[in-house]
Design an enzyme around this catalytic site. Structure first.
Site, mmCIF file in Angstrom:
data_model
loop_
_atom_site.group_PDB
_atom_site.id
_atom_site.type_symbol
_atom_site.label_atom_id
_atom_site.label_comp_id
_atom_site.label_asym_id
_atom_site.label_seq_id
_atom_site.Cartn_x
_atom_site.Cartn_y
_atom_site.Cartn_z
ATOM 1 N N ASN A 57 48.325 38.260 17.728
ATOM 2 C CA ASN A 57 48.957 38.467 16.528
ATOM 3 C C ASN A 57 50.039 39.307 16.775
ATOM 4 O O ASN A 57 51.027 39.813 15.693
ATOM 5 C CB ASN A 57 47.900 39.134 15.379
ATOM 6 C CG ASN A 57 47.849 40.639 15.864
ATOM 7 O OD1 ASN A 57 47.380 40.810 17.381
ATOM 8 N ND2 ASN A 57 47.117 41.420 15.230
ATOM 9 N N CYS A 58 50.447 39.559 17.789
ATOM 10 C CA CYS A 58 52.024 40.294 18.228
ATOM 11 C C CYS A 58 52.932 39.389 17.899
ATOM 12 O O CYS A 58 52.996 38.250 18.592
ATOM 13 C CB CYS A 58 51.677 40.535 19.605
ATOM 14 S SG CYS A 58 53.348 41.437 20.360
#
Length: 118
Positions: free
Chosen positions: A13-14
């Site tokens: 999710n970065c």
């Protein structure tokens, strides 16, 4: 960016990791993604990363996790305690960490992109 395959260590999710993966894919660079929380062997990787780039570069001092650390933990994070603290808190690792086989690159900035273009 047409050189050999690379391994990108990061979080699913970065945003920086997503951007790096997208750009590497667009340049036809073979890229393996390894989630640093779930799949990375940090016992083996962290000492090598710290030796290659140092704690100053590897520790993400802009992260939410960094802000929750005590002053003692923060001072240890940039010294000999870095590997232990990063292993216990993988979100403290500045992302992405890219292993080209020849060098370790940290972050997705112009310096990393230029290094990958070589």
């Amino acid at each position: 960016m047409s050189a050999g395959p690379v391994t990108l260590y990061g979080l699913k999710n970065c945003d920086s990791c997503k951007k790096a993966l997208k750009e590497l894919d667009a340049s036809d660079r073979e890229t393996a993604f390894v989630d640093i929380r779930e799949d990375a062997d940090l016992d083996r990787l962290l000492p090598a990363w710290l030796q290659a780039v140092g704690a100053e570069r590897l520790v993400n001092r802009r992260s939410t996790t960094w802000r929750t650390l005590s002053e003692a933990e923060k001072s240890g994070a940039l010294g000999e305690g870095a590997a232990g603290l990063l292993k216990a808190n993988p979100t403290l690792i500045k992302r992405p960490v890219i292993d080209t086989g020849a060098e370790i690159l940290v972050g997705w900035d112009s310096g990393t992109q230029q290094a990958l273009a070589r």
